[in-house]
Design a protein around this motif. Structure first.
Motif, PDB file in Angstrom:
ATOM      1  N   ARG A   1       0.833  -1.205   0.000  1.00 34.46           N
ATOM      2  CA  ARG A   1       0.000   0.000   0.000  1.00 34.46           C
ATOM      3  C   ARG A   1       0.872   1.261   0.000  1.00 34.46           C
ATOM      4  O   ARG A   1       0.624   2.222  -0.710  1.00 34.46           O
ATOM      5  CB  ARG A   1      -0.883  -0.033   1.252  1.00 34.46           C
ATOM      6  N   PHE A   2       1.937   1.202   0.781  1.00 35.13           N
ATOM      7  CA  PHE A   2       2.829   2.359   0.898  1.00 35.13           C
ATOM      8  C   PHE A   2       3.564   2.604  -0.428  1.00 35.13           C
ATOM      9  O   PHE A   2       3.735   3.746  -0.858  1.00 35.13           O
ATOM     10  CB  PHE A   2       3.826   2.112   2.036  1.00 35.13           C
TER      11      PHE A   2
ATOM     12  N   ASN B   1       2.460   1.876  -3.412  1.00 37.01           N
ATOM     13  CA  ASN B   1       1.497   2.486  -4.337  1.00 37.01           C
ATOM     14  C   ASN B   1       1.268   3.945  -4.007  1.00 37.01           C
ATOM     15  O   ASN B   1       1.179   4.792  -4.893  1.00 37.01           O
ATOM     16  CB  ASN B   1       0.154   1.756  -4.263  1.00 37.01           C
ATOM     17  N   LEU B   2       1.160   4.199  -2.716  1.00 35.66           N
ATOM     18  CA  LEU B   2       0.914   5.576  -2.266  1.00 35.66           C
ATOM     19  C   LEU B   2       2.055   6.492  -2.739  1.00 35.66           C
ATOM     20  O   LEU B   2       1.816   7.554  -3.319  1.00 35.66           O
ATOM     21  CB  LEU B   2       0.819   5.589  -0.733  1.00 35.66           C
TER      22      LEU B   2
ATOM     23  N   ARG C   1       1.925   7.201  -6.367  1.00 33.10           N
ATOM     24  CA  ARG C   1       0.901   8.223  -6.670  1.00 33.10           C
ATOM     25  C   ARG C   1       1.395   9.611  -6.294  1.00 33.10           C
ATOM     26  O   ARG C   1       1.133  10.587  -6.971  1.00 33.10           O
ATOM     27  CB  ARG C   1      -0.398   7.933  -5.896  1.00 33.10           C
ATOM     28  N   LYS C   2       2.133   9.678  -5.185  1.00 33.87           N
ATOM     29  CA  LYS C   2       2.609  10.980  -4.714  1.00 33.87           C
ATOM     30  C   LYS C   2       3.689  11.561  -5.623  1.00 33.87           C
ATOM     31  O   LYS C   2       4.078  12.709  -5.495  1.00 33.87           O
ATOM     32  CB  LYS C   2       3.157  10.873  -3.282  1.00 33.87           C
TER      33      LYS C   2
ATOM     34  N   SER D   1      -4.199   8.689   3.906  1.00 27.88           N
ATOM     35  CA  SER D   1      -4.493   7.504   3.112  1.00 27.88           C
ATOM     36  C   SER D   1      -4.920   6.372   4.038  1.00 27.88           C
ATOM     37  O   SER D   1      -4.493   6.333   5.183  1.00 27.88           O
ATOM     38  CB  SER D   1      -3.242   7.111   2.350  1.00 27.88           C
TER      39      SER D   1
ATOM     40  N   THR E   1      -2.930   4.383   7.232  1.00 28.74           N
ATOM     41  CA  THR E   1      -1.763   5.142   7.673  1.00 28.74           C
ATOM     42  C   THR E   1      -2.235   6.156   8.708  1.00 28.74           C
ATOM     43  O   THR E   1      -3.425   6.341   8.892  1.00 28.74           O
ATOM     44  CB  THR E   1      -1.115   5.885   6.503  1.00 28.74           C
TER      45      THR E   1
ATOM     46  N   GLU F   1       0.417  13.060   6.152  1.00 20.58           N
ATOM     47  CA  GLU F   1       0.078  13.111   4.721  1.00 20.58           C
ATOM     48  C   GLU F   1       1.052  14.035   3.983  1.00 20.58           C
ATOM     49  O   GLU F   1       1.482  13.744   2.867  1.00 20.58           O
ATOM     50  CB  GLU F   1      -1.365  13.608   4.551  1.00 20.58           C
TER      51      GLU F   1
ATOM     52  N   TYR G   1       4.182  12.161   3.231  1.00 18.10           N
ATOM     53  CA  TYR G   1       4.060  11.312   2.045  1.00 18.10           C
ATOM     54  C   TYR G   1       4.156  12.163   0.772  1.00 18.10           C
ATOM     55  O   TYR G   1       4.802  11.790  -0.197  1.00 18.10           O
ATOM     56  CB  TYR G   1       2.730  10.552   2.034  1.00 18.10           C
TER      57      TYR G   1
END
Ligand code: ACO
Length: 480
Positions: A111-112, A114-115, A118-119, A205, A208, A215, A218
């Motif tokens: 998940r991290f 992917n996050l 995206r960031k 997200s 988290t 946020e 990230y």
């Protein structure tokens, strides 16, 4: 054929791990890893310590994030030895560890990853960046600007809620930026601001910590890498590229910098380099970030200050100077003469010495052999690597036992980056991309028990000067 290729790639990756584990073994043979009691035991404030110029020896905070054992030459992130993290983990895992205090589970890690991917998509900030003469700016100056622009796009702090949303009044043809490759799922190489990547802040997200600060961390982790990549592209006269879904953070960072899909070996070596630069105690840039955050200014300003502090040649800027000096020397056969002159001129050799390490820097122990490994099949790198090895030998033989001066992290990193084709002027930005993890973790930790940093200076000027009207003053001003 393809199978052969992947087998040889897998072998190279195994070799990277083995090189790191050998470096660990060597470090453990040459020193023991007992912690220094005065820096690892429970703190009772106020702390009594002896402070030297440049705050040497000063204790400014308590932390659970990382520990630099300067006398032994070891580095710990959240209890884990740097050598193990470099050998077995990834930058995403290590950043998660620094920020959250523990290693992620498989699901959390996926998940991290992917996050962060995206960031890395920050078209609005990139568009703002295009409106500055980035190609003429020092890359670290452009990076600092980029962090400020991210702040503009990712916080609502400066916006008056009663005013109209500024971006809505921007002409429609500005609602896109050109890309070198078509963005994911698009046919045209134009990134349209559709809103699906809108960088609205404040919503954490899933899975988290739910705070605006985390946020923002990230945003900064992904965003600074993307800004650094964009700066590299603009300086090459190219357009940005979007991160690829199947690449790691390190792989995407390299891809966004070069526009070329990195080999698995390049991706892994960049990964290791990012891991080992991620955190390093209360160094100048971390302290700068913490000081700014301690005023309750926001985290984007704090990280921007970290970037500024890192840019100096006594700190992160040294990796650029190292390569310049190695070029200047011109070959291993010239090292003795060059170093003799440098000593006569009392010139400091970039990439050597450290305020805290009085032993071999563990990060240089890793990067040195990796640079050697990369040099094996790269004729262009071989002379510069051979020059570096010879310079290390000479400097350590003179200053190692007397002044405890050894190579630091910056000594071999430039050679590693050069062998991956990264231009010299971008080296310090790579350091910054990684150090965002440590800056953010330490800022968040400090904010939890914040007290504004406010040391004092000892006044050594005059007292009781008489104020004279301007027409009665003599040139040269007041007398001592
Ligand atoms: N070359 C030659 N001699 C050195 C070097 C060097 N690179 N570094 C330290 N020394 C000597 C100094 O001359 C001094 O000797 P002296 O006692 O005879 O005066 C002694 O070692 C102590 O050095 P200081 O400069 O007092 O150490 P300080 O803790 O203030 O500075 C620093 C540390 C800035 C890193 C220094 O070693 C230096 O300038 N190194 C070169 C630049 C560099 O590589 N910076 C990157 C550091 S790592 C990082 O920031 C990521």
């Amino acid at each position: 054929m393809k199978q052969n290729k992947s087998q040889s790639e897998a072998k190279q990756l195994d070799r990277v791990r083995d090189v790191i584990l050998q470096a660990k073994e060597k470090a453990y043979q040459e020193t023991d890893t007992e912690p220094e009691p005065e820096l690892t035991s429970k703190v009772e404030w106020p702390v009594h310590c002896t402070v030297g110029p440049g705050l040497e020896g000063a204790i400014a905070a308590e932390t659970k994030i990382g520990y630099v054992n300067g006398t032994k030459g070891t580095l710990i992130y959240r209890g884990y030895d740097l050598f193990d993290l470099c050998a077995y983990s990834t930058f995403e895992e290590t950043s998660y560890l620094l920020l959250h205090g523990r290693l992620p589970t498989g699901t959390e890690l996926a998940r991290f990853q992917n996050l962060l991917r995206r960031k890395m998509v920050i078209p609005r900030t990139q568009r703002l960046l295009f409106s500055f003469p980035v190609e003429e700016m020092a890359p670290m100056a452009a990076l600092r600007l980029g962090v400020n622009l991210m702040r503009q796009k990712q916080t609502f702090r400066d916006k008056d809620p009663l005013l109209e949303e500024i971006s809505s009044s921007i002409a429609a043809d500005e609602d896109s930026i050109p890309m070198e490759t078509p963005p994911t799922g698009e046919e045209r190489p134009i990134f349209e601001f559709t809103g699906h990547t809108a960088d609205k802040p404040s919503t954490a997200s899933p899975g988290t910590l739910s705070s605006e600060e985390i946020e923002s961390c990230y945003n900064l982790l992904g965003g600074v890498a993307s800004v650094a990549g964009t700066i590299g592209r603009i300086r090459e006269g190219r357009l940005p590229v979007e991160p690829l879904p199947d690449l790691s953070f390190a792989g995407n960072y390299l891809y966004m910098l070069t526009g070329r899909r990195p080999t698995p070996l390049e991706e892994r070596i960049m990964d290791v380099s990012l891991i080992l630069h991620a955190d390093h105690g209360m160094n100048a840039s971390t302290f700068a970030a913490m000081v700014v955050a301690s005023t309750l200014s926001d985290i984007y300003f704090a990280i921007g200050s970290g970037v500024a502090a890192l840019s100096g040649p006594l700190h992160g800027g040294a990796n650029v100077e190292v390569v310049q000096v190695l070029e200047e020397i011109g070959g291993p056969e010239n090292v003795s003469e060059w170093y003799q002159k440098a000593r006569e001129q009392k010139r400091k050799v970039p990439g050597f010495g450290h305020r805290v390490y009085k032993a071999y820097d563990p990060r240089a122990r890793i990067l040195g052999p990796l640079a050697g490994m990369l040099a094996e099949n790269n004729e262009e790198i071989q002379p510069i690597y051979a020059t570096a090895k010879k310079l290390e030998e000479e400097v350590v033989s003179v200053l190692g036992s007397t002044k405890k001066v050894f190579p630091n992290v910056d000594f071999y990193s430039g050679i590693v980056y050069r062998s991956m084709g990264i231009p010299e002027h971008l080296y310090t930005t790579i350091f910054a991309v990684s150090r965002v993890a440590g800056w953010c973790a330490r800022v968040l930790e400090y904010l939890d028990h914040n007290r504004i940093f406010r040391p004092r200076a000892i006044y050594t000027g005059t007292l009781h000067e008489e104020y004279l009207p301007v027409d009665q003053r003599s040139p040269g001003g007041q007398t001592e």
